[in-house]
Design a protein around this motif. Structure first.
Motif, PDB file in Angstrom:
ATOM      1  N   LEU A   3       0.826  -1.202   0.000  1.00 44.44           N
ATOM      2  CA  LEU A   3       0.000   0.000   0.000  1.00 44.44           C
ATOM      3  C   LEU A   3       0.862   1.255   0.000  1.00 44.44           C
ATOM      4  N   PHE A   4       1.971   1.188   0.738  1.00 41.56           N
ATOM      5  CA  PHE A   4       2.880   2.326   0.813  1.00 41.56           C
ATOM      6  C   PHE A   4       3.462   2.642  -0.563  1.00 41.56           C
ATOM      7  N   PHE A   5       3.987   1.620  -1.240  1.00 41.05           N
ATOM      8  CA  PHE A   5       4.593   1.834  -2.555  1.00 41.05           C
ATOM      9  C   PHE A   5       3.552   2.289  -3.580  1.00 41.05           C
ATOM     10  N   ARG A   6       2.351   1.772  -3.470  1.00 38.52           N
ATOM     11  CA  ARG A   6       1.284   2.191  -4.375  1.00 38.52           C
ATOM     12  C   ARG A   6       0.945   3.665  -4.148  1.00 38.52           C
ATOM     13  N   TYR A   7       0.876   4.043  -2.873  1.00 35.02           N
ATOM     14  CA  TYR A   7       0.559   5.436  -2.551  1.00 35.02           C
ATOM     15  C   TYR A   7       1.646   6.367  -3.078  1.00 35.02           C
ATOM     16  N   VAL A   8       2.911   5.984  -2.878  1.00 36.45           N
ATOM     17  CA  VAL A   8       4.022   6.801  -3.365  1.00 36.45           C
ATOM     18  C   VAL A   8       3.984   6.923  -4.886  1.00 36.45           C
ATOM     19  N   LYS A   9       3.719   5.812  -5.556  1.00 35.46           N
ATOM     20  CA  LYS A   9       3.664   5.807  -7.023  1.00 35.46           C
ATOM     21  C   LYS A   9       2.573   6.741  -7.536  1.00 35.46           C
ATOM     22  N   GLU A  10       1.436   6.765  -6.847  1.00 34.59           N
ATOM     23  CA  GLU A  10       0.302   7.559  -7.304  1.00 34.59           C
ATOM     24  C   GLU A  10       0.418   9.035  -6.912  1.00 34.59           C
ATOM     25  N   ASN A  11       1.203   9.311  -5.868  1.00 37.49           N
ATOM     26  CA  ASN A  11       1.225  10.682  -5.336  1.00 37.49           C
ATOM     27  C   ASN A  11       2.627  11.297  -5.294  1.00 37.49           C
ATOM     28  N   TRP A  12       3.568  10.737  -6.049  1.00 39.16           N
ATOM     29  CA  TRP A  12       4.943  11.221  -5.968  1.00 39.16           C
ATOM     30  C   TRP A  12       5.100  12.701  -6.332  1.00 39.16           C
ATOM     31  N   PRO A  13       4.298  13.281  -7.259  1.00 42.83           N
ATOM     32  CA  PRO A  13       4.472  14.726  -7.513  1.00 42.83           C
ATOM     33  C   PRO A  13       4.190  15.565  -6.270  1.00 42.83           C
ATOM     34  N   ASP A  14       3.117  15.219  -5.544  1.00 48.10           N
ATOM     35  CA  ASP A  14       2.800  15.952  -4.311  1.00 48.10           C
ATOM     36  C   ASP A  14       3.878  15.735  -3.261  1.00 48.10           C
ATOM     37  N   LEU A  15       4.390  14.517  -3.167  1.00 52.26           N
ATOM     38  CA  LEU A  15       5.434  14.217  -2.186  1.00 52.26           C
ATOM     39  C   LEU A  15       6.711  14.999  -2.484  1.00 52.26           C
ATOM     40  N   LEU A  16       7.016  15.182  -3.764  1.00 51.45           N
ATOM     41  CA  LEU A  16       8.186  15.986  -4.139  1.00 51.45           C
ATOM     42  C   LEU A  16       7.992  17.441  -3.718  1.00 51.45           C
ATOM     43  N   VAL A  17       6.775  17.942  -3.899  1.00 48.18           N
ATOM     44  CA  VAL A  17       6.479  19.324  -3.492  1.00 48.18           C
ATOM     45  C   VAL A  17       6.638  19.471  -1.991  1.00 48.18           C
ATOM     46  N   PHE A  18       6.078  18.533  -1.237  1.00 49.47           N
ATOM     47  CA  PHE A  18       6.185  18.581   0.225  1.00 49.47           C
ATOM     48  C   PHE A  18       7.645  18.479   0.674  1.00 49.47           C
ATOM     49  N   THR A  19       8.412  17.620  -0.004  1.00 59.48           N
ATOM     50  CA  THR A  19       9.827  17.479   0.337  1.00 59.48           C
ATOM     51  C   THR A  19      10.576  18.778   0.070  1.00 59.48           C
ATOM     52  N   GLY A  20      10.278  19.405  -1.077  1.00 57.87           N
ATOM     53  CA  GLY A  20      10.903  20.689  -1.394  1.00 57.87           C
ATOM     54  C   GLY A  20      10.558  21.759  -0.376  1.00 57.87           C
ATOM     55  N   GLN A  21       9.292  21.801   0.040  1.00 58.78           N
ATOM     56  CA  GLN A  21       8.878  22.768   1.064  1.00 58.78           C
ATOM     57  C   GLN A  21       9.605  22.517   2.376  1.00 58.78           C
ATOM     58  N   HIS A  22       9.738  21.246   2.731  1.00 55.47           N
ATOM     59  CA  HIS A  22      10.408  20.863   3.964  1.00 55.47           C
ATOM     60  C   HIS A  22      11.864  21.331   3.939  1.00 55.47           C
ATOM     61  N   ILE A  23      12.541  21.049   2.828  1.00 54.04           N
ATOM     62  CA  ILE A  23      13.945  21.428   2.698  1.00 54.04           C
ATOM     63  C   ILE A  23      14.112  22.944   2.754  1.00 54.04           C
ATOM     64  N   MET A  24      13.234  23.684   2.088  1.00 58.36           N
ATOM     65  CA  MET A  24      13.343  25.142   2.079  1.00 58.36           C
ATOM     66  C   MET A  24      13.152  25.729   3.462  1.00 58.36           C
ATOM     67  N   MET A  25      12.175  25.233   4.219  1.00 62.00           N
ATOM     68  CA  MET A  25      11.970  25.735   5.576  1.00 62.00           C
ATOM     69  C   MET A  25      13.205  25.501   6.435  1.00 62.00           C
ATOM     70  N   VAL A  26      13.773  24.302   6.322  1.00 61.86           N
ATOM     71  CA  VAL A  26      14.954  23.959   7.113  1.00 61.86           C
ATOM     72  C   VAL A  26      16.143  24.819   6.704  1.00 61.86           C
ATOM     73  N   LEU A  27      16.362  24.977   5.405  1.00 62.05           N
ATOM     74  CA  LEU A  27      17.507  25.750   4.917  1.00 62.05           C
ATOM     75  C   LEU A  27      17.425  27.211   5.347  1.00 62.05           C
ATOM     76  N   ILE A  28      16.237  27.803   5.228  1.00 62.23           N
ATOM     77  CA  ILE A  28      16.086  29.209   5.618  1.00 62.23           C
ATOM     78  C   ILE A  28      16.304  29.379   7.119  1.00 62.23           C
ATOM     79  N   GLY A  29      15.675  28.490   7.923  1.00 60.29           N
ATOM     80  CA  GLY A  29      15.853  28.561   9.366  1.00 60.29           C
ATOM     81  C   GLY A  29      17.300  28.367   9.772  1.00 60.29           C
ATOM     82  N   LEU A  30      17.978  27.411   9.122  1.00 61.12           N
ATOM     83  CA  LEU A  30      19.372  27.126   9.452  1.00 61.12           C
ATOM     84  C   LEU A  30      20.281  28.271   9.017  1.00 61.12           C
ATOM     85  N   LEU A  31      20.010  28.840   7.853  1.00 60.18           N
ATOM     86  CA  LEU A  31      20.810  29.969   7.365  1.00 60.18           C
ATOM     87  C   LEU A  31      20.693  31.163   8.313  1.00 60.18           C
TER      88      LEU A  31
END
Length: 210
Positions: A3-31
C-alpha cells in the motif's frame, strides 16, 4: 508495504512538493541561525560574562517544547510558514552558538600569539586563524542543528506550515499508515543525508587542517 509503494507511485508529484517545502523551511531557518549564531558565538568567546549570558538565553530557548514554542510564535506571526521558519531558526541557534564558542576557545593561545607577532590585526587573527581552526567544531553544531530542524519541521502543519508533516498528520488523522510513512520516511532520509553530508564536509576540514 504494498500500500505504501502504491501510494508513493500515485502521489509522488505531491510528495516531491512537500519534500521541497520541507527542505526550504529547514535551509532558511538554518541559514538565519548561522547568520545570527556565529557572531553570537564569537562574542561569547570574548569573555566569560558574554558567554554566560548568551549561552543561558540560547539554552532557555532550546528547552522549550517545540510545539509550545511554535504556538507562542504563532501568536506573533500567525498561522503559516513564517512561524515555522522562525521556530526552526530559534531551535538551531544553540548548537551553532555553543559549537562556535567551544571551537574558538579551543584554539591554542600560542598560535594566536604567533599571529600577533607577525603583525596581524585582531580581525585578521579571527578570520584567518581562529575561525578556520574552529571550523570542525562549528560544523558539528551545524550538523546537530540541521537534524533538529528537519525533525521539528515535521510538526509545521499544526501551525499552518507546509512540508512532509502534512502527510504525517493526514495519515494519523485518517488512520492511513501508507500516507503516514510517505511523510515520515522521506523526513528520516533527509535527516540521515544531511548528517552524512555534513560529516563528510567536517572530515574534509579536519584533513585539510592537519
Amino acid at each position: 508495504m504494498e500500500l505504501f509503494f502504491r501510494y508513493v507511485k500515485e502521489n509522488w508529484p505531491d510528495l516531491l512538493v512537500f519534500t521541497g517545502q520541507h527542505i526550504m523551511m529547514v535551509l532558511i531557518g538554518l541559514l538565519l541561525a548561522l547568520v545570527v549564531g556565529i557572531p553570537f558565538g564569537i562574542l561569547a568567546s570574548r569573555n566569560r560574562v558574554n558567554a554566560r549570558i548568551i549561552l543561558t538565553v540560547a539554552n532557555i530557548i532550546q528547552v522549550f517544547p517545540s510545539l509550545a514554542l511554535l504556538v507562542l510564535l504563532m501568536v506573533v506571526f500567525g498561522l503559516g510558514t513564517t512561524t515555522v521558519v522562525v521556530g526552526l531558526f530559534l531551535y538551531s541557534l544553540l548548537p551553532v552558538i555553543r559549537n562556535t564558542y567551544v571551537g574558538l576557545t579551543q584554539v591554542d593561545k600560542s598560535i594566536m600569539e604567533a599571529g600577533k607577532g607577525v603583525g596581524m590585526s585582531p580581525l585578521q587573527i579571527m578570520l584567518q586563524v581562529q575561525l578556520p581552526l574552529a571550523l570542525p567544531f562549528m560544523l558539528t553544531g551545524i550538523r546537530i542543528a540541521a537534524v533538529i530542524a528537519i525533525g521539528v519541521a515535521t510538526i509545521a502543519p499544526l501551525v499552518g506550515g507546509d512540508g512532509l508533516g502534512r502527510e504525517i498528520y493526514s495519515g494519523i488523522n485518517m488512520n492511513n499508515s501508507a500516507r503516514l510513512y510517505a511523510g515520515a520516511i522521506p523526513a528520516a532520509i533527509l535527516a540521515l543525508l544531511a548528517d552524512l553530508a555534513l560529516e563528510r564536509v567536517q572530515n574534509a576540514t579536519k584533513v585539510a587542517g592537519r
